[in-house]
Motif scaffolding. Structure first.
Motif, PDB file in Angstrom:
ATOM      1  N   THR A 101      26.442  -1.446  56.189  1.00  0.00           N
ATOM      2  CA  THR A 101      26.489  -1.945  57.359  1.00  0.00           C
ATOM      3  C   THR A 101      28.033  -2.129  57.946  1.00  0.00           C
ATOM      4  O   THR A 101      28.708  -1.805  57.037  1.00  0.00           O
ATOM      5  N   LYS A 102      28.292  -2.429  59.300  1.00  0.00           N
ATOM      6  CA  LYS A 102      29.728  -2.521  59.457  1.00  0.00           C
ATOM      7  C   LYS A 102      30.431  -3.433  58.870  1.00  0.00           C
ATOM      8  O   LYS A 102      31.760  -3.176  58.532  1.00  0.00           O
ATOM      9  N   HIS A 103      29.606  -4.627  58.370  1.00  0.00           N
ATOM     10  CA  HIS A 103      30.850  -5.588  57.596  1.00  0.00           C
ATOM     11  C   HIS A 103      30.303  -5.945  56.391  1.00  0.00           C
ATOM     12  O   HIS A 103      30.660  -6.857  55.648  1.00  0.00           O
TER      13      HIS A 103
ATOM     14  N   THR B 199      40.340  -2.906  56.923  1.00  0.00           N
ATOM     15  CA  THR B 199      41.288  -2.970  55.703  1.00  0.00           C
ATOM     16  C   THR B 199      41.561  -3.840  54.794  1.00  0.00           C
ATOM     17  O   THR B 199      41.843  -3.753  53.477  1.00  0.00           O
ATOM     18  N   ASN B 200      40.321  -5.033  54.723  1.00  0.00           N
ATOM     19  CA  ASN B 200      40.277  -6.061  53.577  1.00  0.00           C
ATOM     20  C   ASN B 200      38.874  -6.121  53.393  1.00  0.00           C
ATOM     21  O   ASN B 200      37.767  -5.533  53.968  1.00  0.00           O
ATOM     22  N   ALA B 201      38.628  -6.676  52.039  1.00  0.00           N
ATOM     23  CA  ALA B 201      37.476  -6.560  51.479  1.00  0.00           C
ATOM     24  C   ALA B 201      37.123  -7.565  50.390  1.00  0.00           C
ATOM     25  O   ALA B 201      38.188  -7.842  49.786  1.00  0.00           O
ATOM     26  N   LEU B 202      35.856  -8.253  50.189  1.00  0.00           N
ATOM     27  CA  LEU B 202      35.608  -9.209  49.267  1.00  0.00           C
ATOM     28  C   LEU B 202      34.395  -8.675  48.278  1.00  0.00           C
ATOM     29  O   LEU B 202      33.533  -8.658  49.063  1.00  0.00           O
ATOM     30  N   HIS B 203      34.582  -8.323  47.217  1.00  0.00           N
ATOM     31  CA  HIS B 203      33.420  -7.862  46.396  1.00  0.00           C
ATOM     32  C   HIS B 203      33.185  -8.566  45.509  1.00  0.00           C
ATOM     33  O   HIS B 203      33.911  -8.734  44.576  1.00  0.00           O
TER      34      HIS B 203
ATOM     35  N   LYS C 272      36.560  -9.604  43.598  1.00  0.00           N
ATOM     36  CA  LYS C 272      38.072  -8.882  43.783  1.00  0.00           C
ATOM     37  C   LYS C 272      38.059  -9.071  45.519  1.00  0.00           C
ATOM     38  O   LYS C 272      37.104  -8.625  46.120  1.00  0.00           O
ATOM     39  N   LEU C 273      39.237  -9.543  45.648  1.00  0.00           N
ATOM     40  CA  LEU C 273      39.773  -9.651  47.323  1.00  0.00           C
ATOM     41  C   LEU C 273      40.932  -8.721  47.415  1.00  0.00           C
ATOM     42  O   LEU C 273      41.742  -8.884  46.593  1.00  0.00           O
ATOM     43  N   LEU C 274      40.599  -7.730  48.252  1.00  0.00           N
ATOM     44  CA  LEU C 274      41.632  -6.650  48.419  1.00  0.00           C
ATOM     45  C   LEU C 274      42.206  -6.997  49.954  1.00  0.00           C
ATOM     46  O   LEU C 274      41.302  -6.983  50.711  1.00  0.00           O
ATOM     47  N   ILE C 275      43.248  -6.845  49.975  1.00  0.00           N
ATOM     48  CA  ILE C 275      44.041  -7.377  51.341  1.00  0.00           C
ATOM     49  C   ILE C 275      45.048  -6.108  51.472  1.00  0.00           C
ATOM     50  O   ILE C 275      45.861  -5.881  50.857  1.00  0.00           O
ATOM     51  N   THR C 276      44.670  -5.426  52.859  1.00  0.00           N
ATOM     52  CA  THR C 276      45.166  -4.055  53.253  1.00  0.00           C
ATOM     53  C   THR C 276      45.527  -2.951  52.373  1.00  0.00           C
ATOM     54  O   THR C 276      46.535  -2.257  52.536  1.00  0.00           O
ATOM     55  N   ARG C 277      44.586  -3.111  51.343  1.00  0.00           N
ATOM     56  CA  ARG C 277      44.807  -1.850  50.612  1.00  0.00           C
ATOM     57  C   ARG C 277      45.835  -1.966  49.537  1.00  0.00           C
ATOM     58  O   ARG C 277      46.399  -1.218  48.908  1.00  0.00           O
ATOM     59  N   ILE C 278      46.815  -3.131  49.593  1.00  0.00           N
ATOM     60  CA  ILE C 278      48.094  -3.145  49.040  1.00  0.00           C
ATOM     61  C   ILE C 278      47.993  -4.191  47.876  1.00  0.00           C
ATOM     62  O   ILE C 278      48.523  -3.919  46.754  1.00  0.00           O
ATOM     63  N   PHE C 279      47.429  -5.332  48.225  1.00  0.00           N
ATOM     64  CA  PHE C 279      47.364  -6.508  47.486  1.00  0.00           C
ATOM     65  C   PHE C 279      46.021  -7.061  47.192  1.00  0.00           C
ATOM     66  O   PHE C 279      45.209  -6.854  48.009  1.00  0.00           O
ATOM     67  N   GLY C 280      45.639  -7.350  45.932  1.00  0.00           N
ATOM     68  CA  GLY C 280      44.370  -7.700  45.503  1.00  0.00           C
ATOM     69  C   GLY C 280      44.360  -8.788  44.192  1.00  0.00           C
ATOM     70  O   GLY C 280      45.344  -8.907  43.598  1.00  0.00           O
ATOM     71  N   LEU C 281      43.572  -9.803  44.502  1.00  0.00           N
ATOM     72  CA  LEU C 281      43.254 -10.953  43.565  1.00  0.00           C
ATOM     73  C   LEU C 281      41.985 -10.795  43.048  1.00  0.00           C
ATOM     74  O   LEU C 281      40.844 -10.533  43.560  1.00  0.00           O
ATOM     75  N   GLY C 282      41.866 -10.987  41.544  1.00  0.00           N
ATOM     76  CA  GLY C 282      40.581 -11.116  41.072  1.00  0.00           C
ATOM     77  C   GLY C 282      40.092 -12.199  40.024  1.00  0.00           C
ATOM     78  O   GLY C 282      41.337 -13.002  39.671  1.00  0.00           O
TER      79      GLY C 282
END
Length: 372
Positions: free
Chosen positions: A240-242, A282-286, A311-321
């Motif tokens: 879906t969209k989000h 641009t951001n995602a929490l998986h 995994k928290l991905l921020i602007t496809r540059i920085f990520g935290l796992g």
């Protein structure tokens, strides 16, 4: 023409699935290999995120986690990459300091002291490398993975201190052929050519004090051989969209991976995963959960089969796992800069043969590479 190719691919997939299920029912194999149900290679950031990678793996991880994953995504070329990862057990640092202090005045007493150190401070080192390209339909990478684990026991078989040596090394080429149907179903096949070498041996005090005897034991314990290993993966997704939901199933080592040179086979395993993703442009929490070896061919303790994390991905540059890898906490980060990718973090390797939660090895890792 495109639909004909998909029909041929789907028919091949169905036939292979039937053959692997049949083989599982009729064959029983030796399970003494050092490799158990865990994947032979995982992206380090995925390990820091709990190791649940079947529904969404990072970079080169798709070639080993689930060969159907490359079919989902934007564009044709997903990634061109190269990386090296160094892993060090937390207690190994203390051992190296003691070994360095003993160097120069090395004698029997110093050797016995180091043996005592290994009983208290298990040693673990790992070095992993991978380079290749991931596209929507075909992916290929060269890879290598070498790990050594020295675990001292105060009372061995004879009631004296001994050292367990477990060393496993892989070198090979991994590939994945994948396709998707209506952005809902993806299937993939992942053949790999693998050179495998492993040592699983015990050295007692007398063996360690006798260099030629120790060398003989290690040489006799060394097993090496080559094989073609194949995985089959299926992924279902609802987007879906989000919010996205994915379900994945992977059959690893289809038909059992048989090595030359007397290396024990890798057994066919059935694995399943579920993943949920919240995202915007641009951001995602998986967050995901993987359960490996459903049919329990390796007879491992239940916690060793469970991988979970986010995994928290921020602007496809920085990520935290962060997550729980086989019942132990893990966490790390990734920084994806122009022509440079840095990953670092920590996880705990469960070194027990079967029962979980008894022998934890905290591992620190750092990875440097690039991605286009």
């Amino acid at each position: 023409m495109k639909m004909n190719i998909r029909k041929i691919f789907f028919n091949l997939f169905c036939k292979l699935s039937f053959l692997l299920i049949y083989n599982h029912c009729v064959n029983a194999q030796d399970i003494s290999s050092l490799k158990k149900a865990a994947s032979i290679y995982q992206n380090p950031f995925d390990l820091a995120s709990g190791g649940a990678s079947m529904t969404r793996a990072t970079q080169e991880g798709v070639l080993f986690a689930n060969p159907s994953l490359p079919a989902f995504g934007e564009g044709i070329i997903r990634s061109i990459f190269f990386k090296n990862t160094v892993s060090v057990g937390a207690q190994s640092i203390g051992f190296l300091n003691d070994a360095a202090a003993a160097f120069g005045s090395f004698n029997t007493t110093q050797l016995q002291n180091l043996l005592g150190d290994i009983v208290k401070k298990p040693v673990y080192f790992g070095l992993d490398s991978a380079a290749g390209i991931v596209t929507s339909s075909f992916s290929i990478a060269g890879f290598s993975s070498a790990k050594i684990d020295l675990n001292g026991r105060q009372f061995g078989i004879l009631g004296l201190p001994n050292i367990q040596i477990k060393s496993n090394g892989f070198l090979g080429v991994a590939s994945a052929i994948s396709t998707q149907f209506a952005n809902t179903l993806a299937i993939g096949i992942g053949p790999k050519y693998i050179y495998n070498a492993e040592i699983n041996a015990d050295l007692g005090v007398n063996d360690i004090l006798n260099a030629s005897q120790a060398q003989s034991i290690i040489t006799n314990a060394l097993k090496k051989g080559t094989a073609i290993s194949t995985d089959i993966g299926v992924t279902l997704q609802k987007r879906t969209k989000h919010f996205d939901v994915r379900l994945a199933g992977v059959v690893a080592d289809v038909g059992n991976t048989q090595f030359t040179g007397g290396v024990p086979p890798w057994l066919q395993t059935y694995n399943a995963g579920v993943g949920l993703t919240l995202h915007d442009e641009t951001n995602a929490l998986h967050c995901a959960l993987d359960f490996r070896d459903i049919s329990d061919v390796y007879k491992e303790d239940l916690p060793k089969k469970v991988y979970m994390g986010c995994k928290l991905l921020i602007t496809r540059i920085f990520g935290l796992g962060f997550g729980y890898l086989q019942g132990w906490p893990s966490y790390g980060f990734v920084l994806n800069l122009f022509l440079m990718r840095i990953e670092a973090g920590t996880y705990t390797k469960d070194a027990g043969n079967y029962q979980a939660g008894l022998l934890g090895r905290q591992v620190y890792f750092a990875s440097l590479g690039f991605e286009l």
